[in-house]
Design an enzyme around this catalytic site. Structure first.
Site, PDB file in Angstrom:
ATOM      1  N   ASP A 289     -44.976  63.284 -36.842  1.00  0.00           N
ATOM      2  CA  ASP A 289     -45.177  62.971 -35.275  1.00  0.00           C
ATOM      3  C   ASP A 289     -44.056  63.338 -34.528  1.00  0.00           C
ATOM      4  O   ASP A 289     -44.390  63.726 -33.223  1.00  0.00           O
ATOM      5  CB  ASP A 289     -45.805  61.626 -35.500  1.00  0.00           C
ATOM      6  CG  ASP A 289     -44.625  60.522 -35.835  1.00  0.00           C
ATOM      7  OD1 ASP A 289     -43.725  60.899 -36.398  1.00  0.00           O
ATOM      8  OD2 ASP A 289     -45.034  59.306 -35.603  1.00  0.00           O
TER       9      ASP A 289
ATOM     10  N   LEU B 240     -46.746  49.810 -43.883  1.00  0.00           N
ATOM     11  CA  LEU B 240     -48.409  49.926 -43.426  1.00  0.00           C
ATOM     12  C   LEU B 240     -48.170  49.439 -42.002  1.00  0.00           C
ATOM     13  O   LEU B 240     -49.252  49.111 -41.467  1.00  0.00           O
ATOM     14  CB  LEU B 240     -48.941  49.180 -44.296  1.00  0.00           C
ATOM     15  CG  LEU B 240     -49.432  49.451 -45.575  1.00  0.00           C
ATOM     16  CD1 LEU B 240     -50.281  48.547 -46.488  1.00  0.00           C
ATOM     17  CD2 LEU B 240     -50.085  50.963 -45.957  1.00  0.00           C
TER      18      LEU B 240
ATOM     19  N   ASP C 163     -47.939  55.435 -35.220  1.00  0.00           N
ATOM     20  CA  ASP C 163     -48.075  54.002 -35.877  1.00  0.00           C
ATOM     21  C   ASP C 163     -48.674  53.182 -34.946  1.00  0.00           C
ATOM     22  O   ASP C 163     -49.792  52.478 -34.980  1.00  0.00           O
ATOM     23  CB  ASP C 163     -46.753  53.504 -36.316  1.00  0.00           C
ATOM     24  CG  ASP C 163     -46.167  54.066 -37.527  1.00  0.00           C
ATOM     25  OD1 ASP C 163     -46.816  54.866 -38.174  1.00  0.00           O
ATOM     26  OD2 ASP C 163     -45.133  53.675 -38.071  1.00  0.00           O
TER      27      ASP C 163
HETATM   28  C1  GLA Z   1     -42.735  55.592 -39.612  1.00  0.00           C
HETATM   29  C2  GLA Z   1     -42.740  55.973 -38.292  1.00  0.00           C
HETATM   30  C3  GLA Z   1     -43.718  56.908 -37.828  1.00  0.00           C
HETATM   31  C4  GLA Z   1     -43.783  58.137 -38.549  1.00  0.00           C
HETATM   32  C5  GLA Z   1     -43.775  57.868 -39.966  1.00  0.00           C
HETATM   33  C6  GLA Z   1     -43.819  58.986 -41.066  1.00  0.00           C
HETATM   34  O1  GLA Z   1     -43.914  55.100 -39.916  1.00  0.00           O
HETATM   35  O2  GLA Z   1     -42.706  54.777 -37.454  1.00  0.00           O
HETATM   36  O3  GLA Z   1     -43.386  57.387 -36.325  1.00  0.00           O
HETATM   37  O4  GLA Z   1     -42.677  58.948 -38.298  1.00  0.00           O
HETATM   38  O5  GLA Z   1     -42.742  56.797 -40.336  1.00  0.00           O
HETATM   39  O6  GLA Z   1     -44.684  59.720 -40.946  1.00  0.00           O
END
Ligand code: GLA
Length: 384
Positions: A26, A114, A161
């Site tokens: 992301d 999660l 997220d």
């Molecule tokens: C965490 C971060 C996300 C993303 C993931 C890995 O969850 O909050 O922004 O970078 O790691 O994909």
């Protein structure tokens, strides 16, 4: 449901999430494939006519009262900082922040990978806007929540997220372009298979600093590549372009970039496989993603590797991988629906033998992101 839900004006829930594939992509400007979960954070909220936000939790005895005039002063205050962060961001954006009593009920296990933090931030931001009678725009809420996490909590995360927590739809994964925020909803139809979530239960430590380090490395990798190829984002570099410059790069940065470039390709392939219901291709891509996160991006660790290995050794598991930021947290595994119980027993036994403590499995559906209920409806939920 909690006993005193009816004492509040609203119950605002935001979802936790899994990421099917596209890990650490992301913030590199690529596409990811998360889905919102029925495990979420619910904020019960009522206006109190004061200049304070009074916070309480269903699972910790602490009670913390925030002064709306001093919202910048709660950084690092355990449990309260996420809430102060959201109120602070809204206030700075010129949005109304009213005095209120809050009871927060988190069903996303902390440290599970999660996204409990995004669920808290999104639900509380939506709750504050709701009691102020403001319009609820899930994308806007996701962006406020992201700002809270980055600028107040200090985790320099990407948008995945918060976006998934706010914008999820029942039964759908989101193919989200993190550079443009274009999102295509893709039905999660896996035939005889289902995703099983397992938490490694690894105690959390140094996650934020290690995450921020990986992010800095990905930026350094892009800077090296930019000496040869103009590209705004690491994730938009093709595999062919990457292979041309890889030998010229600092080895560790080439490893990090290799993960990003090939993981991006896997996201496109996995989306196609999901659309066709091609579980075995999807499973193979999940395995390849985990291997890359272990060997190239180096964010898995002993526990997540043991958990994914155990799952991948089970005959009716099409594929398993870590989900989320890594350094502990959870895996997702594609398992035949009629074998889920047997799978859990198999994985629990192997994992416990290797690591010394058991994993936890969660029952979760793919759900809506934000849900807002009024008092009477809270009462109904309470009566369930
Ligand atoms: C965490 C971060 C996300 C993303 C993931 C890995 O969850 O909050 O922004 O970078 O790691 O994909």
């Amino acid at each position: 449901m909690i006993a005193n839900a009816k004492d509040y004006e609203y119950a605002v829930t935001a979802a936790g999430r899994i990421n099917v594939i596209g890990e650490h992509i992301d913030y590199c400007g690529g596409k990811v494939l998360p889905a919102a979960l029925s495990l979420g954070n619910t904020v019960y909220i009522r206006r109190n006519g004061t200049d304070r936000i009074n916070l309480a939790w269903t699972d910790v005895p602490d009670r913390i009262s925030l002064d709306i005039g001093k919202l910048e002063s709660y950084k690092g205050v355990k449990y309260a900082d996420y809430f102060a962060a959201c109120a602070y961001v809204l206030q700075r954006a010129g949005r109304p922040v009213l005095g209120c009593d809050v009871l927060s009920d988190c069903r996303v296990p902390f440290g599970s990978g999660l996204s409990s933090s995004a669920a808290i931030e999104v639900s509380f931001t939506a709750a504050l806007l709701t009691i102020a009678g403001e319009r609820i725009d899930p994308v806007e809420i996701a962006l406020y929540a992201l700002k809270a996490e980055r600028e107040y909590v200090g985790m320099n995360c990407g948008v995945m997220d918060q976006y998934a927590s706010a914008c999820g739809k029942k039964g759908m994964a989101m193919l989200l372009d993190c550079a443009t925020l274009d999102c295509e909803y893709v039905p999660v139809e896996l035939g005889d298979y289902t995703f099983v979530i397992a938490n490694s239960n690894k105690p959390h430590s140094l996650v934020v600093s290690k995450y921020n380090e990986r992010r800095a490395e990905s930026e350094a990798a892009l800077a090296e590549i930019n000496a040869y190829i103009p590209a705004e984002h690491l994730a938009t570099i093709s595999t062919e372009e990457f292979e041309r410059v890889a030998p010229l790069m600092t080895p560790i940065l080439a490893k990090r970039a290799r993960h990003v470039v090939y993981e991006t390709k896997r996201v496109a392939e996995a989306t196609e496989a999901m659309k066709k219901g091609d579980v075995s291709t999807l499973g193979a891509l999940l395995r390849a993603s985990h291997d890359s996160l272990r060997d190239l991006y180096e964010v898995t660790g002993r526990e997540l590797d043991a958990l994914a290995d155990a799952a991948n050794a089970y005959p009716h598991c099409a594929g398993s991988r870590m989900t989320g930021g890594g350094f502990g947290g959870s895996t997702i595994s594609l398992v035949r629906k009629d074998k889920v119980e047997e799978f859990r027993a198999f994985v629990a036994e192997r994992y416990t033998a290797a690591i010394g403590y058991a994993p936890t499995f969660y029952e979760a559906e793919i759900e809506e992101g934000i849900k807002i209920m009024r008092n009477s409806e809270c009462g109904m939920r309470n009566a369930e």
